[in-house]
Design a protein around this motif. Sequence first.
Motif, short mmCIF file in Angstrom:
data_model
loop_
_atom_site.label_atom_id
_atom_site.label_comp_id
_atom_site.label_asym_id
_atom_site.label_seq_id
_atom_site.Cartn_x
_atom_site.Cartn_y
_atom_site.Cartn_z
N GLU A 65 -111.99 16.02 -0.56
CA GLU A 65 -112.42 16.94 -1.61
C GLU A 65 -111.94 18.38 -1.39
O GLU A 65 -111.55 19.07 -2.35
CB GLU A 65 -113.95 16.91 -1.75
N ARG A 66 -112.01 18.88 -0.16
CA ARG A 66 -111.57 20.26 0.09
C ARG A 66 -110.08 20.42 -0.23
O ARG A 66 -109.65 21.46 -0.73
CB ARG A 66 -111.85 20.65 1.54
N GLN A 68 -108.40 18.58 -2.43
CA GLN A 68 -108.24 18.45 -3.89
C GLN A 68 -108.57 19.74 -4.61
O GLN A 68 -107.90 20.10 -5.58
CB GLN A 68 -109.13 17.31 -4.38
N ARG A 69 -109.57 20.47 -4.11
CA ARG A 69 -109.92 21.75 -4.73
C ARG A 69 -108.79 22.77 -4.59
O ARG A 69 -108.62 23.64 -5.44
CB ARG A 69 -111.22 22.29 -4.13
N GLY A 72 -106.50 21.81 -7.37
CA GLY A 72 -107.16 21.60 -8.65
C GLY A 72 -106.96 20.21 -9.23
O GLY A 72 -106.92 20.04 -10.46
N PRO A 74 -108.59 16.37 -8.60
CA PRO A 74 -109.51 15.50 -7.85
C PRO A 74 -109.02 14.07 -7.71
O PRO A 74 -109.72 13.22 -7.13
CB PRO A 74 -110.79 15.55 -8.69
#
Length: 271
Positions: A65-66, A68-69, A72, A74
């Motif tokens: 997740e980190r 993917q952020r 931008g 997911p």
Amino acid sequence: MTWNVWWRFGPWQTRQKAILTALRELRPDVVGLQEVWAAGGENLAEWLAGELGLHCAWGASPAPERWQRRIGDPTVGIGNAVLSRWPVLDQDVLPLPAPADTDDGRLALYARLAAPGHEVPFFTAHFTSVPAASAVRCDQAAALAAFVARHRGDTLFPPVVTGDLNAWPDSDEVRLLGGYKTAPAVPGQVLLDAWEYAAPAAPAATWDTANPYVARTLEPSARIDYIHVGPPGPGGLGHVRAVRRACDGPVDGVWPSDHAAVVADLRTDTA
């Protein structure tokens, strides 16, 4: 060979072609890859393996997740992979320990390879990159060392441990993993830094400000990518014959990654 291929940062589609070209020219027998992307049921390593006629082992990050952020998106995963000229007999994944506030799903991947004559226990890992997190990397080095000890097996070929350790050669974490400049993380287990066999004047930095992706970070050049090999087996099996930096310039005008690769030539016979 070990190479961090910079996930889906930068112009990743043109970089993907440059990565393929570089590997096609080098023709390595085995490659440990870090920051490999996965999306839509495919991943970069499997695509490379198909294009190059290699076998592939893939380990997906349990917590992307980190990452993917940062782009931008997911839907894109990240992980480590091994490309091999020889079949993969077994594999395992180890999530590397990290505090909750810095844990971004780093891992180590093990692949046992059916090389001619002797099976090869091969590992590739990706340690945290937080500059002040040497203590975290020490924990990760200890976990990786135990993972190697658990999977090295009874083959005569020494374990080969590759990866982006995000640490300088004289750091606590690299010395701990090696186990010959300080007490080893696993009693009696030594992993030799292959670069110590390099020519003294050879360019060593794998995080190099000559690379424009690195220059913009304003960080100094450093050697942070490694191949470690256990002490040679009978007759010098696995001895480091040569080592060098590779993939350290543009391919048809495109820098394939923000990291250079490291390539080692290991002895595969006992004659």
